[in-house]
Design an enzyme around this catalytic site. Structure first.
Site, PDB file in Angstrom:
ATOM      1  N   ASP A 137       0.830  -1.213   0.000  1.00 55.45           N
ATOM      2  CA  ASP A 137       0.000   0.000   0.000  1.00 55.45           C
ATOM      3  C   ASP A 137       0.863   1.260   0.000  1.00 55.45           C
ATOM      4  O   ASP A 137       1.821   1.373   0.770  1.00 55.45           O
ATOM      5  CB  ASP A 137      -0.884   0.034   1.251  1.00 55.45           C
ATOM      6  N   HIS A 197      -1.088   4.458  -0.522  1.00 52.66           N
ATOM      7  CA  HIS A 197      -2.109   5.357   0.036  1.00 52.66           C
ATOM      8  C   HIS A 197      -1.787   6.837  -0.151  1.00 52.66           C
ATOM      9  O   HIS A 197      -1.822   7.625   0.792  1.00 52.66           O
ATOM     10  CB  HIS A 197      -2.308   5.051   1.520  1.00 52.66           C
ATOM     11  N   ASP A 224      -4.089  -0.416  -3.434  1.00 56.62           N
ATOM     12  CA  ASP A 224      -4.227   0.714  -2.508  1.00 56.62           C
ATOM     13  C   ASP A 224      -3.201   1.800  -2.802  1.00 56.62           C
ATOM     14  O   ASP A 224      -2.431   2.227  -1.938  1.00 56.62           O
ATOM     15  CB  ASP A 224      -4.132   0.250  -1.054  1.00 56.62           C
ATOM     16  N   ASP A 248      -5.969   7.213  -1.600  1.00 59.61           N
ATOM     17  CA  ASP A 248      -6.597   7.452  -0.299  1.00 59.61           C
ATOM     18  C   ASP A 248      -5.580   7.790   0.786  1.00 59.61           C
ATOM     19  O   ASP A 248      -4.423   7.395   0.728  1.00 59.61           O
ATOM     20  CB  ASP A 248      -7.412   6.242   0.159  1.00 59.61           C
ATOM     21  N   ARG A 249      -6.058   8.482   1.810  1.00 61.90           N
ATOM     22  CA  ARG A 249      -5.313   8.820   3.033  1.00 61.90           C
ATOM     23  C   ARG A 249      -4.267   9.902   2.808  1.00 61.90           C
ATOM     24  O   ARG A 249      -4.285  10.924   3.453  1.00 61.90           O
ATOM     25  CB  ARG A 249      -4.628   7.585   3.648  1.00 61.90           C
ATOM     26  N   ASN A 276      -8.502  -2.838  -2.331  1.00 62.24           N
ATOM     27  CA  ASN A 276      -9.887  -2.541  -1.954  1.00 62.24           C
ATOM     28  C   ASN A 276     -10.196  -1.047  -2.028  1.00 62.24           C
ATOM     29  O   ASN A 276     -11.363  -0.648  -2.073  1.00 62.24           O
ATOM     30  CB  ASN A 276     -10.195  -3.078  -0.549  1.00 62.24           C
ATOM     31  N   HIS A 277      -9.174  -0.193  -2.083  1.00 68.95           N
ATOM     32  CA  HIS A 277      -9.421   1.247  -2.195  1.00 68.95           C
ATOM     33  C   HIS A 277      -9.455   1.725  -3.642  1.00 68.95           C
ATOM     34  O   HIS A 277      -9.767   2.897  -3.874  1.00 68.95           O
ATOM     35  CB  HIS A 277      -8.364   2.037  -1.411  1.00 68.95           C
ATOM     36  N   HIS A 329      -4.007  -8.472  -3.031  1.00 67.73           N
ATOM     37  CA  HIS A 329      -4.043  -7.377  -2.059  1.00 67.73           C
ATOM     38  C   HIS A 329      -4.422  -7.809  -0.651  1.00 67.73           C
ATOM     39  O   HIS A 329      -3.745  -7.456   0.318  1.00 67.73           O
ATOM     40  CB  HIS A 329      -4.996  -6.278  -2.520  1.00 67.73           C
ATOM     41  N   ARG A 349     -13.760  -5.390   9.709  1.00 69.02           N
ATOM     42  CA  ARG A 349     -13.707  -4.585   8.482  1.00 69.02           C
ATOM     43  C   ARG A 349     -15.071  -4.493   7.803  1.00 69.02           C
ATOM     44  O   ARG A 349     -15.348  -3.543   7.080  1.00 69.02           O
ATOM     45  CB  ARG A 349     -12.714  -5.193   7.490  1.00 69.02           C
ATOM     46  N   HIS A 400      -2.581  -4.641   2.498  1.00 72.16           N
ATOM     47  CA  HIS A 400      -3.879  -4.410   3.135  1.00 72.16           C
ATOM     48  C   HIS A 400      -3.820  -4.017   4.609  1.00 72.16           C
ATOM     49  O   HIS A 400      -4.759  -3.436   5.115  1.00 72.16           O
ATOM     50  CB  HIS A 400      -4.734  -5.680   2.969  1.00 72.16           C
ATOM     51  N   ASP A 420     -25.225  13.985  -4.022  1.00 74.56           N
ATOM     52  CA  ASP A 420     -24.636  15.115  -4.744  1.00 74.56           C
ATOM     53  C   ASP A 420     -24.473  14.733  -6.217  1.00 74.56           C
ATOM     54  O   ASP A 420     -23.424  14.268  -6.652  1.00 74.56           O
ATOM     55  CB  ASP A 420     -23.287  15.475  -4.115  1.00 74.56           C
ATOM     56  N   ASP A 453     -24.137  16.254  -9.118  1.00 76.37           N
ATOM     57  CA  ASP A 453     -23.134  16.836 -10.008  1.00 76.37           C
ATOM     58  C   ASP A 453     -21.737  16.824  -9.406  1.00 76.37           C
ATOM     59  O   ASP A 453     -20.802  17.356  -9.990  1.00 76.37           O
ATOM     60  CB  ASP A 453     -23.516  18.266 -10.385  1.00 76.37           C
ATOM     61  N   SER A 511     -20.428  18.443  -7.045  1.00 71.30           N
ATOM     62  CA  SER A 511     -19.899  19.794  -6.883  1.00 71.30           C
ATOM     63  C   SER A 511     -19.385  20.064  -5.478  1.00 71.30           C
ATOM     64  O   SER A 511     -18.641  21.006  -5.252  1.00 71.30           O
ATOM     65  CB  SER A 511     -20.999  20.811  -7.212  1.00 71.30           C
ATOM     66  N   ASP A 544     -26.189  28.041   5.994  1.00 65.97           N
ATOM     67  CA  ASP A 544     -26.182  28.720   4.694  1.00 65.97           C
ATOM     68  C   ASP A 544     -25.808  30.185   4.921  1.00 65.97           C
ATOM     69  O   ASP A 544     -26.653  31.082   4.952  1.00 65.97           O
ATOM     70  CB  ASP A 544     -27.566  28.604   4.045  1.00 65.97           C
ATOM     71  N   ASN A 563     -24.242  32.592   3.200  1.00 69.40           N
ATOM     72  CA  ASN A 563     -24.507  33.659   2.239  1.00 69.40           C
ATOM     73  C   ASN A 563     -25.946  33.643   1.719  1.00 69.40           C
ATOM     74  O   ASN A 563     -26.301  34.397   0.815  1.00 69.40           O
ATOM     75  CB  ASN A 563     -23.539  33.581   1.057  1.00 69.40           C
ATOM     76  N   ASP A 585     -27.666  31.693  -0.206  1.00 67.64           N
ATOM     77  CA  ASP A 585     -27.890  31.425  -1.626  1.00 67.64           C
ATOM     78  C   ASP A 585     -28.625  30.106  -1.862  1.00 67.64           C
ATOM     79  O   ASP A 585     -28.799  29.664  -2.994  1.00 67.64           O
ATOM     80  CB  ASP A 585     -26.570  31.414  -2.387  1.00 67.64           C
ATOM     81  N   GLU A 590     -17.708  21.748   4.542  1.00 62.30           N
ATOM     82  CA  GLU A 590     -17.523  22.828   5.517  1.00 62.30           C
ATOM     83  C   GLU A 590     -18.499  22.656   6.680  1.00 62.30           C
ATOM     84  O   GLU A 590     -18.166  22.894   7.834  1.00 62.30           O
ATOM     85  CB  GLU A 590     -17.748  24.165   4.815  1.00 62.30           C
TER      86      GLU A 590
END
Length: 614
Positions: A156, A158, A185, A188-189, A217-218, A270, A343, A370, A547, A549, A551, A587, A589, A591, A598
């Site tokens: 790994d 990572h 792997d 990630d991380r 697996n990642h 792996h 796991r 792993h 989500d 799109d 974004s 929210d 601002n 919008d 965040e």
């Protein structure tokens, strides 16, 4: 002589204490990591049947425009990329020419050392060509050491680019005379997942017979969660053609080979094996069909004969079961094969399971990755199973070494260890252990505080006299019943709680010096704050499926939908009015959109003493 014996006794006792601290720190980190992975799988299994959820690359494909959709097709040529995507004169990064050469790979290495980005056109061309090459490869790659002196096997990484650069510095770059196997792997991380992928894919295109990549697996949409994986991916996908990059990257992952066999004697994969692992069968199916394992399983169960997928006679369901085992399983010293509940996927396999597979296929050694190991590697099952882990400082600076294996024609493994760090080299052993221990205990305390309500309920149920104190055994039992981390709670008690004069534990002391920081204290119910903090990762996963799109922004409607899914999944009840008030408060601002990352970051456990110091 007596003085020498005293010094020797003191030294051995000190090193034994240090080793004990190292081991329980690693145990803490791993238990929390595995619990989080299990939660991810459970959320994905829950979310996949919902109408607005879909699977991996197909989900991303739905949000591509027709012109962009063309660029994901296998028939789209490299020349078409050049016509469609312009590279401005202001771009000072590497300019790749296909077919790639060793000079191009060196240019990429130099650029990433300087923290430069590769332009989207070259990223897309690289992924397009990598997919073409991988599609031609079998599920299991067969190698021979007779054509080279040694083969290097890495575990790994990572997202830790410094470790990859260290391996290349110590061992040389991949070439016809220096073949490599990277055992999954890659992502990630760490902070440089995309850079590592680009480098590995570039060498794969230059030396397709000497650079071998196994799937981990990642390398899966469920686990790596690309759209929010961190700054390493975002700085690439925020380019103009980021969504196409995401789609192609997921498609490339689905075509990574599952295992490698060296000289018909050494099996490299792996995770591990199970009592049903069938290497002949693993070569039969189209491996891209077994991608997105956790999300695929419910659909397979629904479309099959109604029997559990592990005994289902249908080919695809059995293929998913086999792939899940080789990507997720871990060895253990006890005999037999049992589900890997920690796991949430794969199994624990004992030495008898290893012997059975070796006898059937005339194997000599199993090399897997792993799992993080303190020394970068571990040998179990009488020398037949080797774990190799190449990401040093995986949990914290000084937490572990990285390592890789050199396999000579005699198939005798030679281990090369290293530790990349800019800080710990200036610390002595005691200071390094203190740093790692502090980070491990901090993570554990945050986990404990996030489950404060459940823990207090468990403590009170055992505190029949209402004294606020418990026997050590009762306290340890309550901790494990709630957290289910399989940790040595009795050993850890001196680090987590206060002991009374009679040796009993003052159980409320495990919450001292901790509190949940929230952005708008006067408007948020305490129960809601604790729920957000406790289930941050579950909320994050559910949001990522909603989500559409990718974004990173979520509308107020999507925010409510996330909460409804979350409450259904976790079986918790939330006041709709409180959630609406919370959404409107976050929210900032006004919008109508919320930056969900965040939002989650605003609710976290803080250590009061640390905040005062800061």
């Amino acid at each position: 002589l007596r003085a020498a014996l005293l010094i020797q006794r003191w030294y051995r006792a000190t090193m034994a204490r240090i080793e004990m601290r190292r081991r329980y720190c690693l145990n803490i980190f791993q238990s929390i990591e595995y619990a989080d992975e299990q939660a991810q799988l459970q959320v994905c299994i829950f979310s996949s049947p919902t109408p607005r959820s879909c699977i991996g690359a197909e989900m991303l494909k739905r949000h591509l425009q027709n012109g962009d959709l063309e660029m994901t097709d296998s028939s789209f040529s490299l020349a078409e990329f050049e016509k469609r995507i312009d590279v401005p004169d202001s771009y000072y990064g590497p300019r790749l020419k296909f077919p790639l050469t060793a000079a191009d790979a060196n240019a990429l290495l130099d650029a990433f050392k300087k923290e430069e980005l590769l332009h989207a056109r070259y990223v897309l061309q690289l992924l397009h060509e990598t997919r073409r090459v991988l599609k031609e490869m079998p599920n299991i790659t067969y190698l021979s050491t007779s054509y080279s002196k040694e083969i290097t096997v890495c575990g790994d990484l990572h997202g830790k680019l410094d470790d990859l650069l260290m391996i290349f510095y110590k061992n040389g770059l991949p070439s016809e005379k220096n073949p490599y196997v990277f055992n999954g792997d890659f992502v990630d991380r760490g902070d440089n997942s995309m850079e590592i992928l680009i480098i590995l894919f570039a060498f794969l295109l230059i030396y397709p017979n000497d650079m071998h990549l196994n799937r981990g697996n990642h390398e899966d949409y469920v686990m790596n969660d690309l759209p929010k994986i961190g700054s390493d991916f975002k700085k690439f996908i925020l380019q103009v053609h980021g969504k196409i990059i995401l789609y192609l990257l997921e498609d490339v992952f689905s075509w990574l080979p599952l295992a490698t066999v060296v000289d018909s004697k050494v099996l490299i994969l792996h995770g591990g094996i199970s009592d049903t692992t069938d290497l002949d069968f693993l070569n039969l199916f189209e491996r891209s069909k077994t991608y997105l394992l956790a999300m695929f399983l419910p659909a397979l169960w629904a479309g099959c004969c109604g029997r559990h997928f592990t005994v289902c006679p249908h080919l695809l369901a059995h293929a998913v079961s086999q792939t899940l085992d080789i990507l997720w399983s871990d060895p253990r010293n006890q005999r037999g094969c049992i589900p890997n509940k920690l796991r949430g996927g794969g199994c624990y396999f004992g030495p008898d399971i290893t012997d059975k597979l070796f006898e059937r296929y005339n194997l000599k050694m199993l090399i897997r990755s792993h799992e993080c190991k303190q020394d970068g590697y571990e040998i179990v099952h009488g020398g037949k199973v080797i774990t190799i882990f190449s990401a040093s400082n995986y949990y914290e600076d000084g937490s572990n070494r990285g390592a890789y294996i050199k396999l000579n024609p005699d198939l005798s493994p030679r281990f090369i260890q290293y530790q990349v760090s800019r800080n710990t080299c200036r610390q002595n052993l005691q200071e390094r252990i203190n740093t790692v221990e502090g980070a491990a205990l901090k993570a554990l305390r945050e986990k404990i505080y996030a489950h404060k309500t459940e823990l207090m309920e468990a403590f009170i149920n055992k505190d029949l006299t209402g004294s606020g104190k418990l026997a050590v055994s009762d306290w340890a039992e309550a901790m494990e019943s709630v957290l289910q981390l399989e940790l040595p709670w009795r050993t850890l008690r001196t680090q987590l709680v206060r002991l009374s004069a009679d040796g009993r534990i003052e159980y409320t002391s495990c919450f001292y010096d901790l509190e949940i920081e929230k952005p708008v204290e006067e408007q948020v119910q305490p129960s809601l704050v604790e729920t957000v903090c406790k289930y941050r990762k579950d909320l994050e996963m559910i949001f990522n499926f909603i989500d559409k799109d990718q974004s990173g922004l979520i509308s107020l409607e999507e925010f409510h939908h996330t909460w409804r899914l979350f409450c259904a999944h976790m079986g918790v009840e939330m006041d709709d009015e409180a959630i609406v008030k919370l959404a409107n408060t976050i929210d900032y601002n006004k919008d109508g959109n919320i930056d969900f990352s965040e939002f989650l970051g605003a609710f976290h456990v803080v250590h009061r003493l640390e905040r005062k110091a800061n």
